[in-house]
Design an enzyme around this catalytic site. Structure first.
Site, short mmCIF file in Angstrom:
data_model
loop_
_atom_site.label_atom_id
_atom_site.label_comp_id
_atom_site.label_asym_id
_atom_site.label_seq_id
_atom_site.Cartn_x
_atom_site.Cartn_y
_atom_site.Cartn_z
N LYS A 15 0.84 -1.20 0.00
CA LYS A 15 0.00 0.00 0.00
C LYS A 15 0.87 1.25 0.00
CE LYS A 15 -1.99 -1.10 3.90
NZ LYS A 15 -1.40 -2.42 4.23
N ARG A 88 -8.96 1.26 9.06
CA ARG A 88 -8.50 -0.10 9.30
C ARG A 88 -9.54 -0.92 10.05
NH1 ARG A 88 -2.75 0.57 8.39
NH2 ARG A 88 -1.66 -1.38 8.54
N ARG A 127 11.97 -6.57 4.72
CA ARG A 127 12.01 -5.13 5.02
C ARG A 127 12.68 -4.92 6.38
NH1 ARG A 127 6.47 -1.86 5.30
NH2 ARG A 127 6.13 -3.27 7.05
N ARG A 129 11.50 -3.84 9.44
CA ARG A 129 11.16 -2.74 10.35
C ARG A 129 10.99 -3.32 11.75
NH1 ARG A 129 6.09 0.08 7.90
NH2 ARG A 129 5.00 -1.21 9.41
N ARG A 140 -0.41 -9.14 13.06
CA ARG A 140 -0.93 -8.10 12.17
C ARG A 140 -1.86 -8.70 11.11
NH1 ARG A 140 4.61 -5.69 10.63
NH2 ARG A 140 3.52 -4.54 9.00
#
Ligand code: B4P
Length: 182
Positions: A15, A88, A127, A129, A140
Site C-alpha cells: 500500500k 482499518r 524489510r 522494520r 498483524r
C-alpha cells in the site's frame, strides 16, 4: 480521473509503496497513518509514546488518536488525496464517511491490493522494520482478517472497490493500479 482514493490490503501488500508512486504522479496528498504514527514515535511526542507499544505488538492504535490525525490533515488540505492504511476497521470507516460528508468530498475509488500470506511474510521479513518479525507479522495478519477485511464488503456495497493483484514487481503492480482506475 479519481482524485480521492483509499488503498486497502493486508500488511506488506505494498500500500505504502504504490500509494507513494500514484500520489506523486497525480499530485495528491499522500496520507499514511502508519508513517504519521512512526513520525510521532520518532519525534518522541506523547502521542508517539502511546502508539509505540501498540504498534510493536502489531495491534491497532486507538481510533480516536488516528482519527484526530487524519481529520487535521484533511480539513487543512485543498485538493485530491490518497489515504493509505486508513481506515482499518469499521468504526474508522464510519467516522471517515461522516468527516467526508461534512467536507463534501466523497471517496471516488478504493484500490484493494491482494496478495498471498506467504509472499506478504517474505516481503515484511526482508524489510525488517521494528514490527516486522514473524510473531508480530502473524498478529498483524490476524488483526487484518478480523478488523480490516470486513471493509471490503463495506466498500464493495458502495460500488467503490477495484481489485488489484499485488504479486510481481513494483512497476508491474503500479501499471495494474493505473489500469484499474481506468
Ligand atoms: P502501515 O504503516 O500501514 O504498514 P503495512 O500495512 O505493514 O505495510 P504496506 O502495505 O504499506 O506495505 P509496504 O508498501 O510498506 O502499518 C503499520 C502499523 O501502524 C500497524 O500495524 C498499526 O499498528 C499502525 N496503524 C497504521 N494505520 C493505522 C490505523 N488506521 N489505525 C490503527 N493503527 C494503525 O511494502 C512492504 C514491503 O514490501 C516493503 O519493504 C516494500 O519495499 C516491499 N514491496 C512493496 N511492493 C513490492 C513488490 N511489488 N515486490 C517486492 N517487494 C515489494
Amino acid at each position: 480521473m479519481s482524485n480521492r482514493l483509499l488503498f486497502l490490503g493486508p500488511p506488506g501488500a505494498g500500500k505504502g509503496t504504490q500509494a507513494q508512486l500514484l500520489a506523486a504522479e497525480r499530485d495528491l496528498l499522500h496520507l499514511s497513518t502508519g508513517e504519521l504514527l512512526r513520525a510521532e514515535v520518532e519525534a518522541g511526542t506523547e502521542l508517539g509514546a502511546e502508539a509505540q507499544a501498540v504498534m510493536a505488538r502489531g495491534e491497532l492504535v486507538s481510533d480516536a488518536l488516528v482519527l484526530a490525525i487524519v481529520r487535521d490533515r484533511l480539513i487543512s488540505h485543498d485538493g485530491g488525496w490518497l489515504l493509505d492504511g486508513f481506515p482499518r476497521n469499521l468504526a474508522q470507516a464510519e467516522a471517515l464517511s461522516e468527516l467526508l460528508e461534512e467536507l463534501h468530498q466523497p471517496i471516488e475509488c478504493v484500490v484493494l491490493l491482494q496478495l498471498d500470506d506467504g509472499i506478504l511474510l517474505q516481503r515484511l521479513l526482508s524489510r525488517g522494520r521494528d514490527d516486522d518479525n514473524e510473531a508480530v507479522i502473524s498478529n498483524r495478519l490476524e488483526v487484518y482478517r478480523e478488523q480490516t477485511a470486513p471493509l471490503i464488503a463495506f466498500y464493495r456495497q458502495l460500488g467503490l472497490i477495484r481489485e488489484v493483484e499485488a504479486e510481481g514487481s513494483v512497476e508491474t503492480v503500479a501499471k495494474r493500479v493505473v489500469d484499474g482506475l481506468g
